[in-house]
Write an enzyme that holds these catalytic residues in place. Structure first.
Site, short mmCIF file in Angstrom:
data_model
loop_
_atom_site.label_atom_id
_atom_site.label_comp_id
_atom_site.label_asym_id
_atom_site.label_seq_id
_atom_site.Cartn_x
_atom_site.Cartn_y
_atom_site.Cartn_z
N GLY A 231 0.82 -1.20 0.00
CA GLY A 231 0.00 0.00 0.00
C GLY A 231 0.85 1.25 0.00
O GLY A 231 1.99 1.25 -0.49
N SER A 232 0.32 2.32 0.57
CA SER A 232 0.99 3.61 0.52
C SER A 232 2.20 3.65 1.45
O SER A 232 2.26 2.94 2.47
CB SER A 232 0.02 4.72 0.92
OG SER A 232 -0.25 4.69 2.30
N VAL A 235 1.27 4.85 5.15
CA VAL A 235 0.72 3.80 6.01
C VAL A 235 1.79 2.74 6.28
O VAL A 235 1.90 2.22 7.40
CB VAL A 235 -0.53 3.17 5.37
CG1 VAL A 235 -1.04 2.01 6.21
CG2 VAL A 235 -1.63 4.22 5.22
N GLY A 236 2.59 2.41 5.26
CA GLY A 236 3.63 1.40 5.42
C GLY A 236 4.64 1.77 6.50
O GLY A 236 5.09 0.91 7.27
N GLU A 253 5.67 -3.42 0.65
CA GLU A 253 5.78 -3.04 -0.77
C GLU A 253 4.94 -1.79 -0.93
O GLU A 253 3.71 -1.84 -0.85
CB GLU A 253 5.30 -4.18 -1.67
CG GLU A 253 5.82 -4.05 -3.09
CD GLU A 253 4.77 -3.55 -4.05
OE1 GLU A 253 4.82 -2.33 -4.37
OE2 GLU A 253 3.93 -4.33 -4.48
N CYS A 287 1.78 0.54 -8.56
CA CYS A 287 2.95 1.12 -7.91
C CYS A 287 4.16 1.17 -8.85
O CYS A 287 5.04 1.99 -8.68
CB CYS A 287 3.30 0.32 -6.66
SG CYS A 287 3.47 -1.45 -6.96
#
Length: 485
Positions: A231-232, A235-236, A253, A287
């Protein structure tokens, strides 16, 4: 073969049931906004029960014969092949995928699960020499225990199975939390596939929950020993910090700001084809999508003119029409976010070469031209059908521009010779880069992952096996050991 049914229930402890939250989510088709299904969301209690189930069943799953585990993985492969059309149609309806993108996604799922089917046979150990006389050192590869998987909306089926299949095959229990916008294709159907394949009840659990309700509860839960998140970057990083605090393994990732470099001696037609595909597949909601195109000044104007013509011919609209290459963005918030970035870039001096239009969640392609990397659409990941073309004069300048980003996921270089392309590629700080091709590539046997703010860890092949396992050293002292007392 009947279609899968009841694709709106949580899958907890081997049972399909409604969540215990009071919240109900309406899952809508992003193109026509029709309600696909309504989902009673999972509560923290449901998540805790899912983890407890995975933990309990994993103890026995680890003991299951490697051949039996492999058989279940192969069953899942066969099921996805037999249900290929069903899965493709589901992706088109729920995610707005084009027919081409949906086919690619299902094929990715089949490939990564086939590779994972070999993991049970590779869960062995080795003997290592010892400094101590009469000692035997054994190194065993072991499953982690329980893995929590959080998957996104853009490639929901694949980006769930990419973690779920290797984790299960390596002997782990799994709890999967897909994005609620794609909870059917990214979650419930994954449970159906592995249930049909014969996975033990309770080993794999699927929960769809609202972050507003559970907060960090999925990650902070004490049972999982690893969190796999796609994800983003924002947030990661938060998830990575939580895992570090709780001493959990993490695979991240995250985002990308990928550059396609077109060198002076590149084949312009090949570069054009790569640019169109690598930018606009799935509307740029990948991505790995090309975000910036860097073109040598000697061919910049020619490239830009031909690129504009090619992009204008892309068919846009209803993704259920197999001829359309671009369908809807996932939601109207994504449309508004991208439009605001375009307006900001224009104020910063970017020129609009091709101006798209917006029809609901459909955004027609935009091409911007700029003289530097210092504009919003070049500095930020667009995650939509917008690209910025930037000229360069020297190769060193192209390398500097390509590296002028917090991200390092993918990229591409077009050059007159492969070796020249590789020479440039080695100087780009990215986890993956492709010579005389485009940036959107994934294969089951490669190390997939990024550098810098694009993530930690690698998926695919032996690297996935390493991510979802740990090692245990067991020594045996066969002869009496002499101690200094």
């Amino acid at each position: 073969m009947p279609l899968y049914e009841d694709l709106n229930k949580q899958y907890i402890a081997g049972e399909w049931r409604e969540g215990s939250s009071k919240n109900v989510y309406e899952n809508r088709n992003p193109f026509n906004h029709e309600v696909i299904t309504k989902i009673k969301m999972a509560s923290q209690q449901d998540i805790d029960e899912a983890y407890q189930s995975a933990e309990k069943v994993q103890v026995e799953w680890e003991k299951v014969s490697a051949f039996d585990k492999a058989d279940i993985m192969e069953n899942a492969v066969a099921i996805m092949k037999s249900r290929r059309e069903e899965l493709i149609n589901l992706l088109i309806q729920e995610t707005g995928s084009s027919f081409l993108k949906a086919k690619v996604e299902v094929d990715f799922c089949i490939s990564i699960t086939r590779e994972a089917a070999g993991f049970p046979m590779r869960m062995g150990g080795e003997l290592v020499p010892s400094l101590i006389p009469g000692k035997e050192n054994r190194i065993y590869r072991r499953p982690l225990g329980v893995v929590g998987v959080i998957s996104p909306f853009n490639f929901p089926l694949y980006l769930s199975i990419r973690s779920v299949a290797p984790a299960l095959a390596a002997g782990n229990g799994v709890v999967l939390k897909p994005d609620e916008q794609t909870s059917v294709s990214g979650g419930f159907v994954v449970g159906k596939i592995f249930e049909e394949a014969g996975i033990p009840k309770g080993l794999l659990n699927i929960v769809v929950a609202s972050i507003d309700e559970i907060g960090d509860g999925f990650v902070d839960q004490p049972i999982p020993r690893m969190i796999s998140f796609t994800g983003s970057t924002e947030v990661g990083k938060h998830i990575g910090a939580l895992c570090a605090k709780n001493m959990k393994k993490v695979a991240l990732e995250l985002g990308g700001n990928n550059a396609l470099i077109v060198l002076k001696d590149a084949n312009i037609e090949r570069a054009l084809n790569s640019a169109v595909f690598g930018k606009f597949l799935h509307n740029g909601q990948i991505c790995m999508s090309i975000n910036r195109i860097l073109v040598h000044k000697s061919s910049h104007d020619e490239f830009l003119d031909k690129f504009r013509t090619a992009v204008k011919n892309i068919k846009v609209g209803d993704p259920s029409n197999h001829e359309n290459f671009i369908g809807p963005l996932i939601n109207v918030e994504a449309v508004n976010r991208i439009l605001s970035q375009i307006e900001k870039a224009k104020k910063q001096g970017a020129r609009v070469v091709l101006e798209g239009k917006v029809e609901g969640n459909i955004m027609h392609p935009y091409i911007l031209a700029a003289d530097s990397n210092e504009i919003a659409t070049a500095k930020n990941e667009m995650f939509g059908p917008v690209t910025t073309v930037i000229p360069f004069e020297k190769e060193e300048e192209a390398i500097q521009i390509a590296n002028d980003t917090q991200y390092g996921l993918s990229g591409a270089v077009h050059a007159g010779s492969v070796e020249k392309g590789v020479e440039i590629a080695k100087q780009i700080k990215t986890g993956m880069i492709h010579v005389n091709d485009q940036s959107v590539n994934d294969e089951p046997l490669i190390a997939f992952g990024g550098e810098k703010d694009s993530g930690l860890g690698r998926f695919g092949g032996k690297w996935s096996l390493d991510e979802f396992t740990t090692f245990q050293w067991i020594s045996t002292q066969h002869l009496p050991r002499e101690y200094p007392f």
